[in-house]
Design an enzyme around this catalytic site. Structure first.
Site, PDB file in Angstrom:
ATOM      1  N   ASN A  11       0.867  -1.178   0.000  1.00  0.00           N
ATOM      2  CA  ASN A  11       0.000   0.000   0.000  1.00  0.00           C
ATOM      3  C   ASN A  11       0.906   1.230   0.000  1.00  0.00           C
ATOM      4  O   ASN A  11       1.493   1.564   1.031  1.00  0.00           O
ATOM      5  CB  ASN A  11      -0.893  -0.052   1.252  1.00  0.00           C
ATOM      6  CG  ASN A  11      -1.753   1.191   1.394  1.00  0.00           C
ATOM      7  OD1 ASN A  11      -1.812   2.032   0.503  1.00  0.00           O
ATOM      8  ND2 ASN A  11      -2.423   1.305   2.534  1.00  0.00           N
ATOM      9  N   TRP A  12       1.017   1.865  -1.159  1.00  0.00           N
ATOM     10  CA  TRP A  12       1.955   2.990  -1.275  1.00  0.00           C
ATOM     11  C   TRP A  12       1.395   4.271  -0.661  1.00  0.00           C
ATOM     12  O   TRP A  12       2.108   5.261  -0.560  1.00  0.00           O
ATOM     13  CB  TRP A  12       2.306   3.227  -2.750  1.00  0.00           C
ATOM     14  CG  TRP A  12       3.026   2.090  -3.411  1.00  0.00           C
ATOM     15  CD1 TRP A  12       3.450   0.918  -2.828  1.00  0.00           C
ATOM     16  CD2 TRP A  12       3.427   2.012  -4.791  1.00  0.00           C
ATOM     17  NE1 TRP A  12       4.077   0.118  -3.763  1.00  0.00           N
ATOM     18  CE2 TRP A  12       4.078   0.767  -4.974  1.00  0.00           C
ATOM     19  CE3 TRP A  12       3.308   2.864  -5.887  1.00  0.00           C
ATOM     20  CZ2 TRP A  12       4.594   0.377  -6.210  1.00  0.00           C
ATOM     21  CZ3 TRP A  12       3.823   2.472  -7.120  1.00  0.00           C
ATOM     22  CH2 TRP A  12       4.468   1.245  -7.280  1.00  0.00           C
ATOM     23  N   LYS A  13       0.126   4.263  -0.306  1.00  0.00           N
ATOM     24  CA  LYS A  13      -0.517   5.451   0.294  1.00  0.00           C
ATOM     25  C   LYS A  13      -0.257   6.687  -0.587  1.00  0.00           C
ATOM     26  O   LYS A  13      -0.238   6.568  -1.800  1.00  0.00           O
ATOM     27  CB  LYS A  13      -0.051   5.610   1.746  1.00  0.00           C
ATOM     28  CG  LYS A  13      -0.252   4.315   2.560  1.00  0.00           C
ATOM     29  CD  LYS A  13      -0.060   4.487   4.034  1.00  0.00           C
ATOM     30  CE  LYS A  13      -0.277   3.136   4.723  1.00  0.00           C
ATOM     31  NZ  LYS A  13      -0.165   3.207   6.168  1.00  0.00           N
ATOM     32  N   HIS A  97      -9.533   0.891   4.815  1.00  0.00           N
ATOM     33  CA  HIS A  97      -8.266   1.084   5.535  1.00  0.00           C
ATOM     34  C   HIS A  97      -8.510   1.994   6.741  1.00  0.00           C
ATOM     35  O   HIS A  97      -9.320   2.922   6.673  1.00  0.00           O
ATOM     36  CB  HIS A  97      -7.221   1.700   4.595  1.00  0.00           C
ATOM     37  CG  HIS A  97      -5.853   1.697   5.196  1.00  0.00           C
ATOM     38  ND1 HIS A  97      -5.441   2.648   6.096  1.00  0.00           N
ATOM     39  CD2 HIS A  97      -4.819   0.832   5.061  1.00  0.00           C
ATOM     40  CE1 HIS A  97      -4.200   2.371   6.481  1.00  0.00           C
ATOM     41  NE2 HIS A  97      -3.805   1.273   5.861  1.00  0.00           N
ATOM     42  N   GLU A  99      -6.912   4.374   7.917  1.00  0.00           N
ATOM     43  CA  GLU A  99      -6.722   5.817   7.653  1.00  0.00           C
ATOM     44  C   GLU A  99      -7.973   6.412   7.018  1.00  0.00           C
ATOM     45  O   GLU A  99      -8.335   7.554   7.275  1.00  0.00           O
ATOM     46  CB  GLU A  99      -5.475   6.026   6.770  1.00  0.00           C
ATOM     47  CG  GLU A  99      -4.201   5.834   7.588  1.00  0.00           C
ATOM     48  CD  GLU A  99      -3.010   5.326   6.809  1.00  0.00           C
ATOM     49  OE1 GLU A  99      -2.998   5.405   5.561  1.00  0.00           O
ATOM     50  OE2 GLU A  99      -2.068   4.818   7.458  1.00  0.00           O
ATOM     51  N   GLU A 169      -5.458  -5.367  10.428  1.00  0.00           N
ATOM     52  CA  GLU A 169      -4.435  -4.356  10.675  1.00  0.00           C
ATOM     53  C   GLU A 169      -4.745  -3.617  11.978  1.00  0.00           C
ATOM     54  O   GLU A 169      -5.556  -2.684  11.983  1.00  0.00           O
ATOM     55  CB  GLU A 169      -4.410  -3.331   9.537  1.00  0.00           C
ATOM     56  CG  GLU A 169      -4.108  -3.910   8.182  1.00  0.00           C
ATOM     57  CD  GLU A 169      -3.535  -2.853   7.252  1.00  0.00           C
ATOM     58  OE1 GLU A 169      -2.393  -3.032   6.833  1.00  0.00           O
ATOM     59  OE2 GLU A 169      -4.206  -1.844   6.982  1.00  0.00           O
ATOM     60  N   GLY A 175       2.304   2.049  10.812  1.00  0.00           N
ATOM     61  CA  GLY A 175       3.237   3.165  10.699  1.00  0.00           C
ATOM     62  C   GLY A 175       3.941   3.517  12.000  1.00  0.00           C
ATOM     63  O   GLY A 175       4.615   4.545  12.095  1.00  0.00           O
ATOM     64  N   SER A 215       3.234  -2.356  10.311  1.00  0.00           N
ATOM     65  CA  SER A 215       4.686  -2.380  10.518  1.00  0.00           C
ATOM     66  C   SER A 215       5.322  -3.730  10.169  1.00  0.00           C
ATOM     67  O   SER A 215       6.235  -4.188  10.863  1.00  0.00           O
ATOM     68  CB  SER A 215       5.040  -1.968  11.952  1.00  0.00           C
ATOM     69  OG  SER A 215       4.628  -0.631  12.191  1.00  0.00           O
ATOM     70  N   GLY A 236       2.796  -1.237   4.317  1.00  0.00           N
ATOM     71  CA  GLY A 236       2.807   0.188   4.001  1.00  0.00           C
ATOM     72  C   GLY A 236       4.231   0.665   3.765  1.00  0.00           C
ATOM     73  O   GLY A 236       4.797   0.510   2.677  1.00  0.00           O
ATOM     74  N   GLY A 237       4.854   1.219   4.806  1.00  0.00           N
ATOM     75  CA  GLY A 237       6.180   1.843   4.686  1.00  0.00           C
ATOM     76  C   GLY A 237       7.208   0.985   3.953  1.00  0.00           C
ATOM     77  O   GLY A 237       7.924   1.486   3.069  1.00  0.00           O
TER      78      GLY A 237
HETATM   79  P1  PGA Z   1       2.749   0.108   7.684  1.00  0.00           P
HETATM   80  O1  PGA Z   1       1.306   0.305   7.014  1.00  0.00           O
HETATM   81  O2  PGA Z   1       3.325  -1.156   7.119  1.00  0.00           O
HETATM   82  O3  PGA Z   1       3.527   1.332   7.297  1.00  0.00           O
HETATM   83  O4  PGA Z   1       2.526   0.012   9.156  1.00  0.00           O
HETATM   84  C1  PGA Z   1       0.435  -0.778   6.815  1.00  0.00           C
HETATM   85  C2  PGA Z   1      -0.848  -0.314   6.223  1.00  0.00           C
HETATM   86  O5  PGA Z   1      -1.294   0.797   6.542  1.00  0.00           O
HETATM   87  O6  PGA Z   1      -1.464  -1.037   5.413  1.00  0.00           O
END
Ligand code: PGA
Length: 253
Positions: A11-13, A97, A99, A169, A175, A215, A236-237
C-alpha cells in the site's frame, strides 16, 4: 494442510511520482515470483494507476486501487468508481483502511457498499479491519474486528466471499514500528476465520486469505507469516522500496 496461496500487497498510500512508481514496479515485475507461489499486489495512488498497470503488464504483479466510491458514475466530485478503476486495469482494491475510517470518516456501511460494488465489477476487495489501542486495552479487540468483518461482508453469497481478501491491521501497529506479536495476530486471524466458518461455511473460510498488516518489515515478516492463519501481508512503509518489499514477498512462501 492449507492450500491458500499467500498474498503480499504493498500500500503505497500518498507516495511516489509517476517516475518513482514506474521505477519501483519495473523492479517488482522483474523479481516477482510466479502467482502460484505468492500473489504480489501493489496499490499506488490513483494518479499512478495507469502507469503502474502499463509497466506491470505481462508480469505477475497485480494492481490495486487504494479506495473506491460505490456508485457507478455521476455527480460525485473527486471519486473513482469500480468501473473506472477496472477500466485502467486494476484487479484489486483496498477498502476500509483505518486511515480512511479515521481521517475520512468512512463507516462500516460505506465499506459494505464498496465491497458489494467491487464484486459486481469483478474486482477483488482487500477489506481492512482492526482495533485501536484503546479498544485493545479494553479487551474488545475480537468483538471490534468481527463487528467490522460482519458489517463489511453481510449478505454476500459464498461465491462472492470466495473472491474477498481480508486484512487484519491493528490501528496501533500501522506506521508506528510496533507490530502485534505473531501469537496475538494469529489469535485474531483465527477468530476471523472462525467467524467466516460460522457464517459462510468451513470450506469458504478455509480458502479465504487473511493478511496481516501493521509495521511488517523484512525482519519480522517470516515469523508473522509462519502462523497458520496468516496468509500474507499488507505492507505500508516497507512497500515503498523494492529492497524492503521483496524480502517480505520472499518470506511468504
Ligand atoms: P505500515 O502500514 O506497514 O507502514 O505500518 C500498513 C498499512 O497501513 O497497510
Amino acid at each position: 494442510m492449507t492450500t491458500r496461496v499467500p498474498m503480499v500487497a504493498g500500500n503505497w498510500k500518498l507516495n511516489h511520482t509517476l517516475a518513482d512508481a514506474k521505477q519501483l514496479v519495473s523492479t517488482l515485475a522483474a523479481e516477482a515470483p510466479d502467482r502460484s507461489q505468492c500473489e504480489v499486489v501493489v496499490a499506488p495512488p490513483a494518479t499512478a494507476l495507469k502507469t503502474v498497470v502499463d509497466t506491470a503488464l505481462g508480469s505477475a504483479v497485480a494492481v490495486a486501487a487504494q479506495n473506491v466510491y460505490h456508485e457507478k458514475s455521476g455527480a460525485f466530485t473527486g471519486e473513482n468508481s469500480p468501473a473506472l478503476i477496472r477500466d485502467v486495469g486494476c484487479s484489486h482494491c483496498i477498502v476500509g483502511h483505518s486511515e480512511r475510517r479515521q481521517l475520512f470518516s468512512e463507516t462500516d456501511a460505506a465499506v459494505h457498499q464498496k465491497v458489494v460494488s467491487l464484486l459486481e465489477h469483478q474486482l477483488i476487495p482487500i477489506v481492512c479491519v482492526g482495533e485501536t489501542l484503546a479498544q485493545r486495552d479494553e479487551g474488545t479487540t475480537v468483538s471490534v474486528v468481527l463487528g467490522q468483518t460482519e458489517a463489511a461482508l453481510k449478505g454476500l453469497s459464498d461465491d462472492q466471499l470466495a473472491d474477498v481478501v481480508i486484512a487484519y491491521e491493528p490501528v496501533w501497529a500501522i506506521g508506528t514500528g510496533r507490530t502485534a506479536s505473531p501469537q496475538d495476530a494469529q489469535d485474531v486471524h483465527a477468530a476471523i476465520r472462525g467467524f467466516l466458518s460460522k457464517d459462510f461455511g468451513a470450506s469458504v473460510a478455509e480458502s479465504t486469505r487473511i493478511l496481516y498488516g501493521g509495521s511488517v518489515k523484512p525482519n519480522n515478516a517470516k515469523e508473522l507469516l509462519a502462523e497458520p492463519d496468516i496468509d500474507g501481508a499488507l505492507v505500508g512503509g516497507a512497500s515503498l522500496k523494492s529492497e524492503s518489499f521483496l524480502p517480505i514477498v520472499q518470506a511468504a512462501f
